[in-house]
Design a protein around this motif. Structure first.
Motif, PDB file in Angstrom:
ATOM      1  N   UNK A 148      13.229  56.687  27.642  1.00  0.00           N
ATOM      2  CA  UNK A 148      11.961  57.349  27.332  1.00  0.00           C
ATOM      3  C   UNK A 148      12.122  58.436  26.289  1.00  0.00           C
ATOM      4  N   UNK A 149      13.161  58.337  25.504  1.00  0.00           N
ATOM      5  CA  UNK A 149      13.467  59.349  24.500  1.00  0.00           C
ATOM      6  C   UNK A 149      12.694  59.056  23.215  1.00  0.00           C
ATOM      7  N   UNK A 150      11.989  60.047  22.716  1.00  0.00           N
ATOM      8  CA  UNK A 150      11.307  59.887  21.438  1.00  0.00           C
ATOM      9  C   UNK A 150      12.375  59.759  20.359  1.00  0.00           C
ATOM     10  N   UNK A 151      12.291  58.698  19.566  1.00  0.00           N
ATOM     11  CA  UNK A 151      13.351  58.456  18.590  1.00  0.00           C
ATOM     12  C   UNK A 151      12.838  57.669  17.393  1.00  0.00           C
ATOM     13  N   UNK A 152      13.578  57.779  16.315  1.00  0.00           N
ATOM     14  CA  UNK A 152      13.371  56.973  15.116  1.00  0.00           C
ATOM     15  C   UNK A 152      14.742  56.548  14.625  1.00  0.00           C
ATOM     16  N   UNK A 153      14.799  55.371  14.026  1.00  0.00           N
ATOM     17  CA  UNK A 153      16.030  54.882  13.417  1.00  0.00           C
ATOM     18  C   UNK A 153      15.723  54.647  11.953  1.00  0.00           C
ATOM     19  N   UNK A 154      16.530  55.247  11.079  1.00  0.00           N
ATOM     20  CA  UNK A 154      16.330  55.070   9.642  1.00  0.00           C
ATOM     21  C   UNK A 154      17.622  54.548   9.019  1.00  0.00           C
ATOM     22  N   UNK A 155      17.460  53.767   7.980  1.00  0.00           N
ATOM     23  CA  UNK A 155      18.626  53.226   7.273  1.00  0.00           C
ATOM     24  C   UNK A 155      19.114  54.242   6.259  1.00  0.00           C
ATOM     25  N   UNK A 156      20.406  54.446   6.243  1.00  0.00           N
ATOM     26  CA  UNK A 156      21.011  55.324   5.251  1.00  0.00           C
ATOM     27  C   UNK A 156      21.267  54.565   3.961  1.00  0.00           C
ATOM     28  N   UNK A 157      21.636  55.292   2.941  1.00  0.00           N
ATOM     29  CA  UNK A 157      21.898  54.700   1.630  1.00  0.00           C
ATOM     30  C   UNK A 157      23.364  54.331   1.435  1.00  0.00           C
ATOM     31  N   UNK A 158      24.213  54.792   2.333  1.00  0.00           N
ATOM     32  CA  UNK A 158      25.649  54.604   2.172  1.00  0.00           C
ATOM     33  C   UNK A 158      26.338  55.900   1.775  1.00  0.00           C
ATOM     34  N   UNK A 159      25.561  56.872   1.345  1.00  0.00           N
ATOM     35  CA  UNK A 159      26.081  58.218   1.042  1.00  0.00           C
ATOM     36  C   UNK A 159      25.880  59.055   2.299  1.00  0.00           C
ATOM     37  N   UNK A 160      26.828  58.969   3.204  1.00  0.00           N
ATOM     38  CA  UNK A 160      26.674  59.518   4.553  1.00  0.00           C
ATOM     39  C   UNK A 160      26.285  60.996   4.551  1.00  0.00           C
ATOM     40  N   UNK A 161      27.012  61.813   3.829  1.00  0.00           N
ATOM     41  CA  UNK A 161      26.733  63.258   3.833  1.00  0.00           C
ATOM     42  C   UNK A 161      25.341  63.538   3.280  1.00  0.00           C
ATOM     43  N   UNK A 162      24.999  62.920   2.167  1.00  0.00           N
ATOM     44  CA  UNK A 162      23.672  63.136   1.582  1.00  0.00           C
ATOM     45  C   UNK A 162      22.574  62.653   2.519  1.00  0.00           C
ATOM     46  N   UNK A 163      22.794  61.507   3.161  1.00  0.00           N
ATOM     47  CA  UNK A 163      21.803  60.969   4.090  1.00  0.00           C
ATOM     48  C   UNK A 163      21.540  61.937   5.239  1.00  0.00           C
ATOM     49  N   UNK A 164      22.602  62.436   5.852  1.00  0.00           N
ATOM     50  CA  UNK A 164      22.429  63.300   7.020  1.00  0.00           C
ATOM     51  C   UNK A 164      21.858  64.665   6.643  1.00  0.00           C
ATOM     52  N   UNK A 165      22.383  65.268   5.607  1.00  0.00           N
ATOM     53  CA  UNK A 165      21.884  66.586   5.191  1.00  0.00           C
ATOM     54  C   UNK A 165      20.432  66.471   4.733  1.00  0.00           C
ATOM     55  N   UNK A 166      20.123  65.459   3.925  1.00  0.00           N
ATOM     56  CA  UNK A 166      18.753  65.272   3.456  1.00  0.00           C
ATOM     57  C   UNK A 166      17.781  65.006   4.593  1.00  0.00           C
ATOM     58  N   UNK A 167      18.186  64.172   5.545  1.00  0.00           N
ATOM     59  CA  UNK A 167      17.342  63.867   6.701  1.00  0.00           C
ATOM     60  C   UNK A 167      17.119  65.117   7.539  1.00  0.00           C
ATOM     61  N   UNK A 168      18.160  65.898   7.728  1.00  0.00           N
ATOM     62  CA  UNK A 168      18.030  67.141   8.500  1.00  0.00           C
ATOM     63  C   UNK A 168      17.082  68.110   7.807  1.00  0.00           C
ATOM     64  N   UNK A 169      17.195  68.233   6.491  1.00  0.00           N
ATOM     65  CA  UNK A 169      16.315  69.130   5.743  1.00  0.00           C
ATOM     66  C   UNK A 169      14.862  68.661   5.829  1.00  0.00           C
ATOM     67  N   UNK A 170      14.640  67.391   5.577  1.00  0.00           N
ATOM     68  CA  UNK A 170      13.285  66.828   5.557  1.00  0.00           C
ATOM     69  C   UNK A 170      12.595  66.946   6.909  1.00  0.00           C
ATOM     70  N   UNK A 171      13.362  66.819   7.980  1.00  0.00           N
ATOM     71  CA  UNK A 171      12.790  66.808   9.326  1.00  0.00           C
ATOM     72  C   UNK A 171      12.977  68.114  10.083  1.00  0.00           C
TER      73      UNK A 171
END
Length: 131
Positions: A65-88
């Motif tokens: 029952x956990x609210x969640x989303x799954x998004x595909x990364x681009x392959x640039x792991x650090x950029x994906x995680x930092x950008x996602x954290x900033x955006x959200x």
């Protein structure tokens, strides 16, 4: 608020996901799973395996029952995680770390280092059990 987790289909990725689920439940936050292909090169067979892997990780999240989303990364792991954290406006990023040789221990992995230095929020780094 949101907990962001980087997921690869590895023991480190599975440990990061399990820890992030616990953190999201404890914080009553949404869980945002960023699924990456290390290096960003995916064959059609790998894409099919990735879809199956995503389906496997979503089922327990739905069951909890956990609210969640799954998004595909681009392959640039650090950029994906930092950008996602900033955006959200994430309150936490969870990453998995692998064991390194004695020489490798002198230098933290480049993705992990970039995430730790550039993240807009705290980063929780976990490693799988040795067993």
């Amino acid at each position: 608020m949101t907990v962001v987790v980087g997921y690869l289909s590895t023991p480190e990725g599975r440990e990061a996901l399990a820890t992030a689920v616990g953190e999201a439940i404890a914080r009553r936050s949404e869980l945002l799973v960023v699924v990456s292909d290390k290096g960003g090169h995916t064959t059609p067979e790998q894409a099919g395996e990735r879809s199956e892997d995503i389906a496997r990780i979503i089922a327990p999240l739905d069951a909890a029952g956990l609210e969640h989303r799954v998004v595909a990364g681009t392959g640039e792991v650090a950029e994906d995680l930092v950008g996602t954290a900033e955006t959200n406006q994430a309150e936490l990023i969870v990453i998995g770390l692998r064991r390194r040789s004695p020489v490798g221990k002198l230098i933290l992995g480049s993705n992990a280092q970039r995430i730790l230095l550039d993240a807009p929020c705290p980063v929780l780094a976990v490693k799988p059990d040795r067993s």
